[in-house]
Motif scaffolding. Structure first.
Motif, PDB file in Angstrom:
ATOM      1  N   VAL A 127      41.587  48.409  42.331  1.00 25.54           N
ATOM      2  CA  VAL A 127      41.064  47.266  41.762  1.00 25.54           C
ATOM      3  C   VAL A 127      40.537  47.456  40.074  1.00 25.54           C
ATOM      4  O   VAL A 127      41.033  46.895  39.122  1.00 25.54           O
ATOM      5  CB  VAL A 127      40.158  46.257  42.220  1.00 25.54           C
ATOM      6  N   ARG A 170      34.456  39.678  37.154  1.00 26.68           N
ATOM      7  CA  ARG A 170      35.185  39.149  38.166  1.00 26.68           C
ATOM      8  C   ARG A 170      35.845  40.460  39.109  1.00 26.68           C
ATOM      9  O   ARG A 170      35.754  40.554  40.273  1.00 26.68           O
ATOM     10  CB  ARG A 170      36.390  38.419  37.762  1.00 26.68           C
ATOM     11  N   GLU A 190      35.111  41.844  43.024  1.00 25.91           N
ATOM     12  CA  GLU A 190      36.190  42.280  43.769  1.00 25.91           C
ATOM     13  C   GLU A 190      36.270  43.631  44.366  1.00 25.91           C
ATOM     14  O   GLU A 190      36.615  43.833  45.645  1.00 25.91           O
ATOM     15  CB  GLU A 190      37.657  42.018  42.888  1.00 25.91           C
ATOM     16  N   ARG A 235      33.478  43.954  46.732  1.00 25.29           N
ATOM     17  CA  ARG A 235      33.904  43.190  48.208  1.00 25.29           C
ATOM     18  C   ARG A 235      34.727  44.133  49.115  1.00 25.29           C
ATOM     19  O   ARG A 235      34.381  44.302  50.277  1.00 25.29           O
ATOM     20  CB  ARG A 235      34.832  42.062  48.052  1.00 25.29           C
ATOM     21  N   TYR A 236      35.537  44.954  48.719  1.00 30.19           N
ATOM     22  CA  TYR A 236      36.326  45.976  49.475  1.00 30.19           C
ATOM     23  C   TYR A 236      35.322  47.207  49.816  1.00 30.19           C
ATOM     24  O   TYR A 236      35.431  47.594  50.944  1.00 30.19           O
ATOM     25  CB  TYR A 236      37.395  46.669  48.610  1.00 30.19           C
TER      26      TYR A 236
END
Length: 884
Positions: free
Chosen positions: A528, A644, A648, A651-652
């Motif tokens: 990401v 943002r 993300e 979160r992973y």
């Protein structure tokens, strides 16, 4: 049917074994590829093909890559068979085109095949001379087109210089055309000796050691320096200081690079004339002749000088006296009379042919030539001299390859005259001698393909074949054959990597859970962030590209690159890359790598109205304006982190921390194996992509070209439209631009000289890296050129949408000279206003004439009549000379 034995008996010498093998294969109905050194007698095989066709009352076409070579072969065949049996078809000449034996440039045969010409009836054999030319980046694809489209009932005789992958090339011809005999001759007809010239001393490049050729140890020692130390004491402290002094070894004081005059004197003393002296610049060739004449070197007797003068005057008897003075004929003649000449593309064709004929007759003793002489023209010499092993290849200087060295030295040694040929390399300051010796002893010249679908090729495939047949023909090319060969190696690598991946996955097994799933979460978090970074990088690169393309002459920018850091002014821009002048007076071309952020225009300065960047005064004055400016470099923008993206990625990472495998005591070991597995998995995906890309590569390129043609209205549902019929008969780099121009009525209402000026913008390509600003000659041509540029932008936008890049930029640098010439001005007046050499002027006029002839055939009647008049206006005086 002609018998090989009886054919061989016609020659006053016994034919070589390789010649007989090729002749017997032809006699048996096979196609033939003959790969042999220059001067070994490959032409004898072609002569058998010609006699075989005549004996059967059928036709034979003899194709060559160059008009000059076609003219030469035409003359040879007329002398052998008589004028009634031989024809010639080139862009300049159409002589006896219905004869049973026709010499032509390869493009003419390609055009015949697309037009399904009646001239192909009764054709039994095609000779393709200098077939290794198919790797030429601009025109090489034509050879493959001919071999692909030629009916299978016609046998081919391919004559090539020595190439290291001849069997592979022959195998491809065999898959394409049926049984093909590959005949390879490695042995030169005249043995070649390599020499190294140091000062005025000529040394053998190799000596024999243990039965093997090794670099001459004495010359190797010349490269080595003897280091001595001088000790002196500082005045204040008395501290001893040691100075390192490298110098030539004892007895080696005469190591220096000799002047060209000295080299020629050494050749004359050693009995190594006549010689070809390769200098990789036209100006260098011309200066060499001036230097030798200035040094008083005369290599001919008074009787030879008289014969040379008479012959030269006879060759130019058709030319006006004023033109001869303008072209410097009398200086050229005096140098010839001394046995000295230049030979390069900037010379007038009739001057080059005069040099070739006098050199072949043994009257001219030394020719200073560019590397273009190594292509085809029959000019054998006793010796070949190479002064510099570095050659400018468009963007930078590169060392000659072994293949290029072999090509250049191929002319040394005249069969039946010389017992030995001699290759002389002048001492190299920037290349170690061992490397020079290795270059001379390596025999590699691998043939590659330059085949790619063009717009003209695409519409002709649509016109003559179904989609599947077109794809099959493209997949039959040598380019695809080589790509498919590479796939076999890639498949082996893929098999090995898959086995390795299975082993790594076994090692990363975890007793607490699925470690692959845990590792995927960790990789996803990194991906990401990485994807965001790459996206930002892509956007930055694109904005830099757009910023560079938007720069205009006179814009002042700041160049942040360390080596060129500082203010610079834009001089010109070409293909989105501006050329700038810096404060230190250096001028260079900018690229994406020179900037971290898009360039900002800080101010503008007026450029000098006259002069060129090549003038020291021009650079000095402009650099002084830059230095006087009071402007500051723009501030660097700060790079930030996207919130943002970070959310993300986090979160992973939290999901990974919650996975059972996160707490495994052996996690570091598992991670190491997982990391290796990821690397191998990435390699596998890359190999898969390369295999998919290589299989049917050309068919996919063709589909992209077809998409552009469909968008612009040339083709619809794999059927040709009216615009496509026009494009199918326009050949060359500017094919689609000229077709679009005709559809747009761009030439309507122009005068003949204006038509020539507008058409020249698709043909002309400046030799200057930074072309001088130029303009169209009349208000009407200015308006049409502006419209033409709009057409170019429209085509390029369509190409960008379909990832195609075939359409090069228009250039108006030749518009004014050809307009003045078409208006009837004298050669002296036209050349005075341009930096072009006479040879370049004539050659570019010929290219414009060739395109005008094609336009005349496809344009509406009104335009066609004006184009015909334009052609007549350009085709006069020195331009009208055809060499036959």
């Amino acid at each position: 049917m002609i018998d090989p034995t009886r054919f061989a008996a016609r020659y006053p010498f016994e034919l070589d074994a390789f010649q007989m093998r090729a002749i017997e294969a032809l006699h048996g109905g096979e196609s033939v590829l003959v790969a042999a050194p220059t001067g070994s007698g490959k032409t004898v095989v072609a002569e058998f093909a010609v006699d075989r066709a005549l004996a059967a009352d059928r036709k034979c076409f003899y194709t060559t890559p160059l008009k000059a070579l076609s003219n030469q072969k035409f003359g040879d065949l007329v002398a052998r068979l008589g004028a009634a049996k031989v024809g010639l078809l080139t862009g300049d000449n159409a002589i006896n085109g219905d004869a049973p034996i026709v010499v032509m440039t390869t493009e003419v045969l390609r055009n015949m095949l697309y037009e399904r010409s009646e001239a192909l009836d009764d054709l039994v054999t095609v000779v393709m001379d200098e077939v290794h030319y198919l790797q030429d980046p601009y025109r090489g694809g034509v050879w493959e087109e001919v071999l692909i489209h030629l009916p299978l009932s016609i046998s081919v005789v391919c004559l090539s210089a020595t190439i290291s992958n001849a069997e592979e090339f022959g195998e491809w011809i065999g898959t394409l055309r049926g049984v093909t005999r590959v005949v390879i001759e490695e042995k030169r007809p005249v043995p070649l000796e390599h020499h190294y010239l140091v000062g005025r001393e000529l040394h053998p490049m190799h000596v024999e050691q243990n039965g093997q050729a090794a670099p001459n140890p004495y010359v190797v020692s010349l490269d080595r320096e003897e280091v001595r130390y001088k000790t002196y004491y500082r005045r204040g402290s008395g501290t001893a200081q040691h100075q390192r002094i490298p110098r030539p070894r004892e007895g080696h004081r005469r190591v220096y690079v000799p002047r060209r005059e000295e080299v020629v004197e050494v050749l004359a003393e050693q009995g190594l004339l006549p010689a070809i002296y390769f200098v990789f610049s036209r100006a260098g060739c011309d200066r060499s002749v001036e230097w030798l004449m200035g040094a008083g070197i005369r290599l001919t007797t008074s009787e030879e000088a008289s014969r040379i003068r008479t012959f030269a005057e006879m060759r130019v008897a058709w030319m006006d006296e004023e033109d001869l003075k303008t072209l410097g004929f009398y200086d050229f003649q005096e140098a010839l009379a001394a046995g000295i000449a230049a030979h390069h593309a900037g010379m007038l064709p009739v001057f080059k042919e005069t040099v070739e004929e006098l050199f072949e007759a043994g009257l001219v003793k030394i020719v200073f030539a560019t590397e273009t002489l190594s292509l085809g023209i029959n000019m054998p010499a006793r010796s070949v001299v190479i002064e510099d092993l570095w050659k400018f290849q468009g963007e930078r200087h590169e060392l000659l390859t072994p293949g290029e060295y072999t090509q250049l030295t191929g002319r040394a040694g005249r069969r039946g005259i010389d017992e030995l040929g001699h290759a002389v390399v002048v001492v190299q300051r920037n290349v170690a001698f061992e490397r020079v010796a290795s270059l001379a002893s390596t025999r590699t010249y691998e043939l590659t393909s330059s085949f790619r679908p063009s717009y003209n090729m695409a519409v002709n495939l649509v016109r003559n074949y179904t989609r599947d047949e077109a794809h099959h023909l493209l997949n039959s090319s040598f380019a695809q054959f080589l790509a498919d060969r590479g796939v076999v190696t890639l498949e082996r690598e893929l098999e090995r990597d898959r086995a390795q991946l299975a082993g790594f996955r076994e090692q990363m097994r975890c007793h607490l859970g699925d470690f692959a799933a845990y590792w995927a979460l960790r990789e996803k978090a990194a991906a990401v962030r990485d994807e965001f970074r790459k996206g930002r990088e892509r956007a930055r690169t694109e904005s830099i590209r757009e910023g560079l393309a938007a720069l205009r002459p006179g814009d002042v920018i700041f160049v942040p690159r360390a080596r060129r850091r500082g203010l610079a002014v834009v001089l010109s821009s070409r293909e989105g890359r501006p050329t700038v002048l810096a404060q230190d007076r250096a001028f260079f071309r900018l690229g994406l790598r020179d900037f971290q952020e898009p360039p900002t225009v800080l101010t503008k300065v007026p450029l000098p109205r006259s002069g060129s960047v090549r003038s020291a005064r021009y650079r000095r004055d402009l650099a002084a304006r830059l230095v006087a400016l009071d402007v500051r470099a723009p501030r660097k923008p700060r790079g930030g982190v996207d919130a943002r993206v970070e959310r993300e990625a986090a979160r992973y990472e939290r999901l990974a921390e919650a996975h059972p495998c996160h707490d495994c005591p052996d996690r570091p070991d598992h991670e190491r194996w997982a990391s290796r597995a990821s690397q191998v998995d990435q390699q596998i995906r890359g190999l898969d992509r390369r295999i998919r890309t290589r299989t049917e590569t050309l068919a996919r390129q063709f589909d992209r070209v077809l998409a552009v043609l469909e968008e612009l209205g040339y083709v619809r549902a794999f059927a040709i439209e009216p615009k496509g019929r026009t494009l199918a008969r326009i050949y060359g780099e500017g094919d689609i631009l000229m077709a679009e121009a005709l559809a747009d009525g761009l030439l309507d209402g122009l005068e003949p000289s204006e038509v020539a000026a507008v058409v020249s913008t698709t043909v002309y390509e400046s030799r200057e890296r930074n072309p001088r600003p130029s303009e169209m000659p009349t208000p009407a041509s200015v308006e049409r050129y502006r419209r033409f540029q709009g057409i170019w932008r429209r085509v390029r936008e369509a190409e960008d949408r379909h990832q195609v890049e075939l359409c090069r930029e228009l250039e108006d640098g030749f518009a004014a000279p050809i307009h003045r010439w078409a208006q009837g001005e004298s050669l002296e007046d036209v050349l005075r206003e341009t930096d072009m050499s006479p040879g370049d002027f004539v050659r570019t006029c010929k290219q414009v004439l060739d395109l005008l002839r094609q336009i005349e055939d496809v344009a509406p009647e009104g335009v066609s009549n004006v184009v015909r008049r334009a052609r007549a206006a350009v085709n006069r005086g020195v331009v009208s000379y055809t060499g036959v």
